[in-house]
Design a protein around this motif. Sequence first.
Motif, PDB file in Angstrom:
ATOM      1  N   LEU A  98       0.835  -1.198   0.000  1.00  0.00           N
ATOM      2  CA  LEU A  98       0.000   0.000   0.000  1.00  0.00           C
ATOM      3  C   LEU A  98       0.867   1.244   0.000  1.00  0.00           C
ATOM      4  N   SER A  99       0.377   2.301  -0.609  1.00  0.00           N
ATOM      5  CA  SER A  99       1.093   3.567  -0.594  1.00  0.00           C
ATOM      6  C   SER A  99       1.108   4.143   0.813  1.00  0.00           C
ATOM      7  N   VAL A 100       1.964   5.127   1.016  1.00  0.00           N
ATOM      8  CA  VAL A 100       2.025   5.823   2.298  1.00  0.00           C
ATOM      9  C   VAL A 100       0.646   6.363   2.677  1.00  0.00           C
ATOM     10  N   LEU A 101      -0.025   7.001   1.732  1.00  0.00           N
ATOM     11  CA  LEU A 101      -1.347   7.571   2.004  1.00  0.00           C
ATOM     12  C   LEU A 101      -2.345   6.491   2.400  1.00  0.00           C
ATOM     13  N   ASP A 102      -2.320   5.358   1.698  1.00  0.00           N
ATOM     14  CA  ASP A 102      -3.241   4.267   2.013  1.00  0.00           C
ATOM     15  C   ASP A 102      -2.955   3.684   3.398  1.00  0.00           C
ATOM     16  N   ASN A 103      -1.671   3.564   3.748  1.00  0.00           N
ATOM     17  CA  ASN A 103      -1.313   3.063   5.070  1.00  0.00           C
ATOM     18  C   ASN A 103      -1.863   3.956   6.173  1.00  0.00           C
ATOM     19  N   VAL A 104      -1.760   5.252   5.978  1.00  0.00           N
ATOM     20  CA  VAL A 104      -2.215   6.194   7.004  1.00  0.00           C
ATOM     21  C   VAL A 104      -3.734   6.174   7.129  1.00  0.00           C
ATOM     22  N   GLU A 105      -4.415   5.911   6.048  1.00  0.00           N
ATOM     23  CA  GLU A 105      -5.887   5.951   6.033  1.00  0.00           C
ATOM     24  C   GLU A 105      -6.521   4.739   6.721  1.00  0.00           C
ATOM     25  N   ILE A 106      -5.760   3.665   6.896  1.00  0.00           N
ATOM     26  CA  ILE A 106      -6.322   2.390   7.358  1.00  0.00           C
ATOM     27  C   ILE A 106      -7.185   2.512   8.619  1.00  0.00           C
ATOM     28  N   PRO A 107      -6.741   3.183   9.700  1.00  0.00           N
ATOM     29  CA  PRO A 107      -7.583   3.218  10.905  1.00  0.00           C
ATOM     30  C   PRO A 107      -8.970   3.810  10.671  1.00  0.00           C
ATOM     31  N   LEU A 108      -9.083   4.722   9.706  1.00  0.00           N
ATOM     32  CA  LEU A 108     -10.368   5.370   9.446  1.00  0.00           C
ATOM     33  C   LEU A 108     -11.358   4.426   8.763  1.00  0.00           C
ATOM     34  N   LEU A 109     -10.851   3.373   8.138  1.00  0.00           N
ATOM     35  CA  LEU A 109     -11.730   2.429   7.444  1.00  0.00           C
ATOM     36  C   LEU A 109     -12.595   1.635   8.417  1.00  0.00           C
ATOM     37  N   TYR A 110     -12.156   1.592   9.682  1.00  0.00           N
ATOM     38  CA  TYR A 110     -12.868   0.791  10.683  1.00  0.00           C
ATOM     39  C   TYR A 110     -13.835   1.626  11.510  1.00  0.00           C
ATOM     40  N   ARG A 111     -14.023   2.866  11.137  1.00  0.00           N
ATOM     41  CA  ARG A 111     -14.952   3.734  11.863  1.00  0.00           C
ATOM     42  C   ARG A 111     -16.302   3.743  11.157  1.00  0.00           C
ATOM     43  N   LYS A 112     -17.264   3.081  11.730  1.00  0.00           N
ATOM     44  CA  LYS A 112     -18.580   2.991  11.113  1.00  0.00           C
ATOM     45  C   LYS A 112     -19.265   4.350  11.068  1.00  0.00           C
ATOM     46  N   GLY A 113     -19.801   4.674   9.904  1.00  0.00           N
ATOM     47  CA  GLY A 113     -20.595   5.886   9.774  1.00  0.00           C
ATOM     48  C   GLY A 113     -19.805   7.172   9.821  1.00  0.00           C
ATOM     49  N   ASP A 114     -18.469   7.064   9.836  1.00  0.00           N
ATOM     50  CA  ASP A 114     -17.655   8.270   9.905  1.00  0.00           C
ATOM     51  C   ASP A 114     -17.366   8.799   8.510  1.00  0.00           C
ATOM     52  N   ALA A 115     -16.231   9.409   8.351  1.00  0.00           N
ATOM     53  CA  ALA A 115     -15.894  10.155   7.147  1.00  0.00           C
ATOM     54  C   ALA A 115     -16.055   9.334   5.867  1.00  0.00           C
ATOM     55  N   SER A 116     -16.459  10.022   4.815  1.00  0.00           N
ATOM     56  CA  SER A 116     -16.536   9.418   3.496  1.00  0.00           C
ATOM     57  C   SER A 116     -15.134   9.205   2.958  1.00  0.00           C
ATOM     58  N   GLY A 117     -15.043   8.502   1.809  1.00  0.00           N
ATOM     59  CA  GLY A 117     -13.745   8.255   1.198  1.00  0.00           C
ATOM     60  C   GLY A 117     -12.917   9.512   0.991  1.00  0.00           C
ATOM     61  N   PRO A 118     -13.470  10.534   0.317  1.00  0.00           N
ATOM     62  CA  PRO A 118     -12.693  11.774   0.117  1.00  0.00           C
ATOM     63  C   PRO A 118     -12.291  12.432   1.433  1.00  0.00           C
ATOM     64  N   ARG A 120     -11.731  10.881   4.284  1.00  0.00           N
ATOM     65  CA  ARG A 120     -10.662  10.066   4.848  1.00  0.00           C
ATOM     66  C   ARG A 120      -9.334  10.405   4.191  1.00  0.00           C
ATOM     67  N   ARG A 121      -9.344  10.575   2.888  1.00  0.00           N
ATOM     68  CA  ARG A 121      -8.097  10.913   2.184  1.00  0.00           C
ATOM     69  C   ARG A 121      -7.552  12.251   2.667  1.00  0.00           C
ATOM     70  N   GLN A 122      -8.448  13.198   2.884  1.00  0.00           N
ATOM     71  CA  GLN A 122      -8.008  14.510   3.341  1.00  0.00           C
ATOM     72  C   GLN A 122      -7.423  14.430   4.748  1.00  0.00           C
ATOM     73  N   LEU A 123      -8.044  13.660   5.626  1.00  0.00           N
ATOM     74  CA  LEU A 123      -7.511  13.497   6.980  1.00  0.00           C
ATOM     75  C   LEU A 123      -6.142  12.833   6.949  1.00  0.00           C
ATOM     76  N   ALA A 124      -5.973  11.860   6.048  1.00  0.00           N
ATOM     77  CA  ALA A 124      -4.677  11.189   5.919  1.00  0.00           C
ATOM     78  C   ALA A 124      -3.615  12.162   5.402  1.00  0.00           C
ATOM     79  N   ARG A 125      -3.989  12.996   4.456  1.00  0.00           N
ATOM     80  CA  ARG A 125      -3.043  14.000   3.947  1.00  0.00           C
ATOM     81  C   ARG A 125      -2.628  14.972   5.052  1.00  0.00           C
ATOM     82  N   GLU A 126      -3.596  15.397   5.843  1.00  0.00           N
ATOM     83  CA  GLU A 126      -3.296  16.336   6.924  1.00  0.00           C
ATOM     84  C   GLU A 126      -2.379  15.708   7.967  1.00  0.00           C
TER      85      GLU A 126
END
Length: 230
Positions: A98-118, A120-126
């Motif tokens: 996985l890319s660096v960005l994808d690695n950072v995004e992983i914890p957000l994938l397990y949050r039900k009902g939280d941020a959308s895909g875009p 999540r990407r923005q939070l990972a970038r930040e």
Amino acid sequence: MINLQNIEKVYRTSTIETLALNNINLHIRTGEFVSIMGPSGCGKSTLLNLMGLLDAPSAGRVEIGGETVTQYRDKELARLRNQKIGFIFQSFHLINDLSVLDNVEIPLLYRKGDASGPSRRQLAREALEKVGLSNRMNHFPNQLSGGQKQRVAIARAIVGQPSIILADEPTGNLDSAMGNEIMSILQQLNADGATIVMVTHDETMAKKTHRLVRLFDGAMVGDSVLMSNA
């Protein structure tokens, strides 16, 4: 923020019983940066795992953020871990495919009902911007230095904005210069409000924290204030 009362941890097999932690009483206040030291096998990582809800005590009570979690079911523990706790490991634990960005995004994938895909990407970038790696987000782990991998691991730990960060030997695989850079990032995260508990063998790194707890043979043998976090 973290309260451990009369904690014992016993590991049993059919032939042997090992007391890993013995009558631990420890209170870590909101906003503290606490280091834990002691010889190998003294219970440091076991203690960190209990704080991180990755393991349960054999006896005693664990409170996280005012919640008594000792009797929580696995699903409740997973929710609390995902919402309140970020983990940093000595060996980074990045996924090479996985890319660096994808690695950072992983914890957000397990949050039900939280941020959308875009979102999540923005939070990972930040998060990557906070650790100075915004120019490496499309790289893969095997294209990074050890210090850069640890920065990615920190970004992954903070992407969900946890109130607690648990770090197990975060500078252990790095040279002194890179270790100091990682410590500077942790100090800044602490200054921004995170409560941090760090296991370390490095006395120099420990002296950069607010408080030093020492373990020996599973027992607390020291608890010293190094600097105020007021």
